[in-house]
Design an enzyme around this catalytic site. Structure first.
Site, PDB file in Angstrom:
ATOM      1  CE  LYS A 116      47.798  41.692  32.607  1.00 23.90           C
ATOM      2  NZ  LYS A 116      48.852  41.043  33.403  1.00 23.90           N
ATOM      3  CB  ALA A 161      46.452  40.753  39.695  1.00 24.58           C
ATOM      4  CG  ASP A 162      50.620  43.606  35.195  1.00 21.73           C
ATOM      5  OD1 ASP A 162      50.510  42.676  34.368  1.00 21.73           O
ATOM      6  OD2 ASP A 162      51.622  44.336  35.258  1.00 21.73           O
ATOM      7  CB  THR A 163      53.468  41.692  39.643  1.00 21.66           C
ATOM      8  OG1 THR A 163      52.372  41.175  40.389  1.00 21.66           O
ATOM      9  CG2 THR A 163      54.655  41.936  40.571  1.00 21.66           C
ATOM     10  N   GLY A 210      49.222  45.622  41.246  1.00 24.60           N
ATOM     11  CA  GLY A 210      47.934  46.289  41.190  1.00 24.60           C
ATOM     12  C   GLY A 210      46.843  45.253  41.059  1.00 24.60           C
TER      13      GLY A 210
END
Length: 180
Positions: free
Chosen positions: A50, A64-66, A101
């Protein structure tokens, strides 16, 4: 210049705890994961892809990613009401993990990390699940719940960073930006 490479309004709101001086840039990226990838590796990979499209010498980019994971299995966003019910039943009276992350990129510099928060749900009966689904909240959220909304009513306790569960581990990100 600081860039947040995320469409998430929750991440945008949380980044304002650190600074108001940022812009949003997003790219459509292929978020399909390889088979058998761990939740931690998944969020590190997704946060990097991203951020990567906006890498430059002039900008500090945050991707960011969840994900929500239980029994090592990543629960994405529910596809429909039945999928949301199945996820919530699976999380009922159990501890699961929320991983976020984060990748910070500027020029050739790069730093990635993840934060894991453990979340325990109350035991949920069918009426509770049905009432929550009627709020409409589960459908755009990983694991079919949002702790910052009506989903807080499902949560018995958390162990770790609350803001990580919302979608951005603000204090760890702040520390990382100061040492980047």
């Amino acid at each position: 210049m600081l860039v947040l490479a995320s469409k998430s309004p929750r991440r945008q709101e949380l980044l304002k705890f650190i600074t108001d001086d940022f812009i949003i840039q997003t790219a459509d990226v292929d978020e399909n994961l390889p088979d058998n990838v761990s939740p931690a590796d998944a969020v590190l990979y997704l946060s990097k892809i991203k951020a990567e499209p906006f890498r430059s010498e002039e900008k500090t980019v945050i991707g960011a990613d969840t994900v929500v994971a239980i029994d090592g299995i990543i629960l994405g966003k529910p596809t429909d009401e039945n999928d949301a019910k199945a996820m919530l039943k699976r999380l009922s009276n159990r501890v699961h993990s929320v991983f976020t992350g984060v990748t910070i990129i500027k020029g050739e510099k790069e730093k990635s990390f993840y934060v894991e928060t453990k979340v325990k749900f109350f035991e949920l009966n069918d009426d509770m699940i049905e009432a929550y689904i009627k709020t409409g909240e589960p459908f755009d959220k990983a694991g079919a719940y949002g702790i910052q909304g009506f989903g807080c009513l499902l949560v018995e306790k958390i162990d770790g960073d609350y803001f990580n569960v919302v979608g951005l581990p603000v204090s760890k990100l702040n520390q990382s930006l100061f040492t980047f």
